[in-house]
Design a protein around this motif. Structure first.
Motif, PDB file in Angstrom:
ATOM      1  N   LEU A 103       2.709   6.958   5.591  1.00  0.00           N
ATOM      2  CA  LEU A 103       1.454   6.653   6.282  1.00  0.00           C
ATOM      3  C   LEU A 103       1.508   7.225   7.704  1.00  0.00           C
ATOM      4  O   LEU A 103       2.518   7.094   8.384  1.00  0.00           O
ATOM      5  CB  LEU A 103       1.317   5.130   6.360  1.00  0.00           C
ATOM      6  N   ARG A 106      -0.877   4.319  12.917  1.00  0.00           N
ATOM      7  CA  ARG A 106      -2.184   4.107  13.536  1.00  0.00           C
ATOM      8  C   ARG A 106      -2.029   3.537  14.946  1.00  0.00           C
ATOM      9  O   ARG A 106      -1.018   2.883  15.256  1.00  0.00           O
ATOM     10  CB  ARG A 106      -2.990   3.096  12.705  1.00  0.00           C
ATOM     11  N   GLU A 108      -3.282   0.874  16.093  1.00  0.00           N
ATOM     12  CA  GLU A 108      -3.032  -0.576  16.049  1.00  0.00           C
ATOM     13  C   GLU A 108      -1.529  -0.855  16.010  1.00  0.00           C
ATOM     14  O   GLU A 108      -1.051  -1.848  16.571  1.00  0.00           O
ATOM     15  CB  GLU A 108      -3.624  -1.238  14.802  1.00  0.00           C
ATOM     16  N   ASN A 223       4.796  -3.664   8.896  1.00  0.00           N
ATOM     17  CA  ASN A 223       3.417  -3.241   8.675  1.00  0.00           C
ATOM     18  C   ASN A 223       3.346  -2.961   7.184  1.00  0.00           C
ATOM     19  O   ASN A 223       3.506  -1.836   6.740  1.00  0.00           O
ATOM     20  CB  ASN A 223       3.094  -1.992   9.494  1.00  0.00           C
ATOM     21  N   PRO A 224       3.137  -4.015   6.401  1.00  0.00           N
ATOM     22  CA  PRO A 224       3.215  -3.856   4.944  1.00  0.00           C
ATOM     23  C   PRO A 224       1.926  -3.218   4.425  1.00  0.00           C
ATOM     24  O   PRO A 224       0.941  -3.138   5.151  1.00  0.00           O
ATOM     25  CB  PRO A 224       3.310  -5.306   4.460  1.00  0.00           C
ATOM     26  N   PRO A 225       1.918  -2.758   3.176  1.00  0.00           N
ATOM     27  CA  PRO A 225       0.630  -2.387   2.587  1.00  0.00           C
ATOM     28  C   PRO A 225      -0.218  -3.655   2.539  1.00  0.00           C
ATOM     29  O   PRO A 225       0.266  -4.684   2.075  1.00  0.00           O
ATOM     30  CB  PRO A 225       1.010  -1.911   1.181  1.00  0.00           C
ATOM     31  N   TYR A 226      -1.454  -3.596   3.057  1.00  0.00           N
ATOM     32  CA  TYR A 226      -2.238  -4.846   3.065  1.00  0.00           C
ATOM     33  C   TYR A 226      -3.680  -4.679   2.585  1.00  0.00           C
ATOM     34  O   TYR A 226      -4.497  -5.581   2.719  1.00  0.00           O
ATOM     35  CB  TYR A 226      -2.176  -5.536   4.423  1.00  0.00           C
ATOM     36  N   ILE A 227      -4.005  -3.513   2.052  1.00  0.00           N
ATOM     37  CA  ILE A 227      -5.367  -3.332   1.537  1.00  0.00           C
ATOM     38  C   ILE A 227      -5.424  -3.923   0.113  1.00  0.00           C
ATOM     39  O   ILE A 227      -4.575  -3.598  -0.719  1.00  0.00           O
ATOM     40  CB  ILE A 227      -5.718  -1.836   1.449  1.00  0.00           C
ATOM     41  N   VAL A 239      -7.520   8.853   3.727  1.00  0.00           N
ATOM     42  CA  VAL A 239      -6.534   7.817   3.445  1.00  0.00           C
ATOM     43  C   VAL A 239      -6.281   7.729   1.942  1.00  0.00           C
ATOM     44  O   VAL A 239      -5.147   7.770   1.473  1.00  0.00           O
ATOM     45  CB  VAL A 239      -7.027   6.455   3.998  1.00  0.00           C
ATOM     46  N   ALA A 247       1.947   2.637   0.420  1.00  0.00           N
ATOM     47  CA  ALA A 247       1.954   2.159   1.806  1.00  0.00           C
ATOM     48  C   ALA A 247       0.670   1.411   2.141  1.00  0.00           C
ATOM     49  O   ALA A 247       0.543   0.840   3.226  1.00  0.00           O
ATOM     50  CB  ALA A 247       2.132   3.333   2.764  1.00  0.00           C
ATOM     51  N   LEU A 248      -0.295   1.414   1.233  1.00  0.00           N
ATOM     52  CA  LEU A 248      -1.619   0.847   1.513  1.00  0.00           C
ATOM     53  C   LEU A 248      -1.953  -0.344   0.627  1.00  0.00           C
ATOM     54  O   LEU A 248      -2.523  -1.335   1.071  1.00  0.00           O
ATOM     55  CB  LEU A 248      -2.689   1.920   1.263  1.00  0.00           C
ATOM     56  N   GLU A 278       1.788  -6.877  10.743  1.00  0.00           N
ATOM     57  CA  GLU A 278       0.436  -6.331  10.874  1.00  0.00           C
ATOM     58  C   GLU A 278      -0.344  -6.761   9.638  1.00  0.00           C
ATOM     59  O   GLU A 278       0.198  -6.784   8.529  1.00  0.00           O
ATOM     60  CB  GLU A 278       0.474  -4.798  10.994  1.00  0.00           C
TER      61      GLU A 278
HETATM   62  N1  GLN Z   1      -4.457   0.201   8.773  1.00  0.00           N
HETATM   63  C1  GLN Z   1      -4.262   1.041   7.637  1.00  0.00           C
HETATM   64  C2  GLN Z   1      -5.565   1.681   7.207  1.00  0.00           C
HETATM   65  O1  GLN Z   1      -6.590   1.292   7.658  1.00  0.00           O
HETATM   66  C3  GLN Z   1      -3.653   0.271   6.505  1.00  0.00           C
HETATM   67  C4  GLN Z   1      -2.257   0.061   6.793  1.00  0.00           C
HETATM   68  C5  GLN Z   1      -1.567  -0.859   5.852  1.00  0.00           C
HETATM   69  O2  GLN Z   1      -1.979  -1.181   4.735  1.00  0.00           O
HETATM   70  N2  GLN Z   1      -0.461  -1.274   6.319  1.00  0.00           N
HETATM   71  O3  GLN Z   1      -5.602   2.614   6.471  1.00  0.00           O
END
Ligand code: GLN
Length: 317
Positions: A103, A106, A108, A223-227, A239, A247-248, A278
């Motif tokens: 990734l 970002r 953030e 900063n784990p995958p968080y979507i 993306v 990673a997402l 994150e």
């Molecule tokens: N902030 C990332 C994005 O908007 C996502 C990163 C994540 O999942 N750690 O693409």
């Protein structure tokens, strides 16, 4: 021998005309900051800094640059992230590689490092609450603020390398399930010359399986995958198609990995340690309550990013 004036090729368009033309093309393709990106693409291909471009807009483009520029613009219009085309990304004090293996870090996440730095500075310094402090001369090298940190989902190494480079941590263990991301992190580590201080480990399955028995840390960051899986198709093409899905994609509600990190962190943190996560902007309440329910933390706080969105959760042990 120079050609007589009559045979000289007509001068190419000026850099200004080229930037204008590319900006218009990018805008038509729906790129969000077309002029900025046009300038960066031109700078990248010409090998100049933005201020150099700004002061040379009336010079003409060399024909040999026109082809490379056209190829770069084509890649961008096809949805490749700008940083992949440039091949690099700035992250705090570092310039790191940017490609498909990990990734692109970002802005953030730069702030996440700020949050950690603030915590590390205030920790264990009794004067922090009194306002009394030692003013350091610029350039004076200080000891790292904490001994050892763990970065779960280290990716290309942005957080881990910054923690060491900024002397927030003396040593970082960075774990990832992606061998490609770890390869990029290793190259970044070598390029910034932090070889000994950042140890990279491949996890097969749970990140916790990559640790030695009894290994513990002052700080754990992720900063784990968080979507949420169902929202991946709604991400921008840059993306969705060009960055590593692992990673997402954080599973059904985006919190699969956050849960694994939250569950294992208390057992691996030294007393007075902290966990920094994150999160997605609508996950704060959920993540805070899952941490609070565990009863392992003295305090759990949500912090916002510069856009005012809930973006980080800090848990203190
Ligand atoms: N902030 C990332 C994005 O908007 C996502 C990163 C994540 O999942 N750690 O693409």
């Amino acid at each position: 021998m120079s050609r007589p004036p009559s045979m000289r090729a007509p001068p190419g368009p000026t850099r200004r005309e080229v930037v204008d033309g590319i900006a218009a093309e990018l805008q038509a393709a729906g790129v969000e900051s077309p002029r900025l990106e046009a300038e960066r693409l031109v700078c990248h291909v010409l090998g100049v800094e933005r201020h150099e471009l700004a002061s040379s807009l009336s010079s003409s483009l060399r024909p040999e640059d026109a082809g490379s520029l056209a190829r770069a613009v084509k890649r961008r219009i096809a949805g490749e992230p700008l940083q992949h085309i440039e091949g690099s990304v700035e992250f705090r004090d570092l310039v790191l590689q940017a490609d498909r293996r990990a990734l692109v870090p970002r802005p953030e996440t730069e702030q996440l490092v700020d949050e950690i730095a603030r915590w590390a500075r205030s920790r264990g310094s009794p004067s922090a609450s009194t306002g009394v402090r030692i003013v350091r001369r610029p350039g004076a090298v200080r000891e790292p603020l904490v001994e050892c940190a763990l970065d779960i989902g280290v990716g290309g190494g942005a957080i881990a390398l910054s923690l060491v480079q900024e002397r927030i941590a003396r040593r970082v263990v960075g774990i990832d399930t992606s061998p490609e991301a770890l390869a990029q992190a290793g190259e970044n580590r070598a390029a910034v010359g932090l070889g000994e201080s950042v140890e990279l480990r491949l996890a097969r399955g749970s990140p916790w399986s990559a640790l030695e028995p009894g290994e513990s840390f002052d700080l754990i960051v992720s900063n784990p995958p968080y979507i949420p899986s169902g929202l991946i198709t709604r991400l921008g093409v840059e993306v969705r198609e060009h960055e590593p899905r692992e990673a997402l994609d954080g599973g059904a509600d985006g919190l699969d990995v956050a849960r694994i990190v939250a569950a294992g962190a208390p057992g691996r943190l030294r007393p007075g340690g902290a966990l920094f996560l994150e999160i997605g902007e609508d996950q704060g309440t959920e993540v805070r309550s899952l941490l609070e329910r565990s009863g392992c933390w003295t305090r759990v706080e949500i912090r916002r990013d510069l856009c005012g969105r809930q973006r980080f959760v800090v848990a203190l042990k």
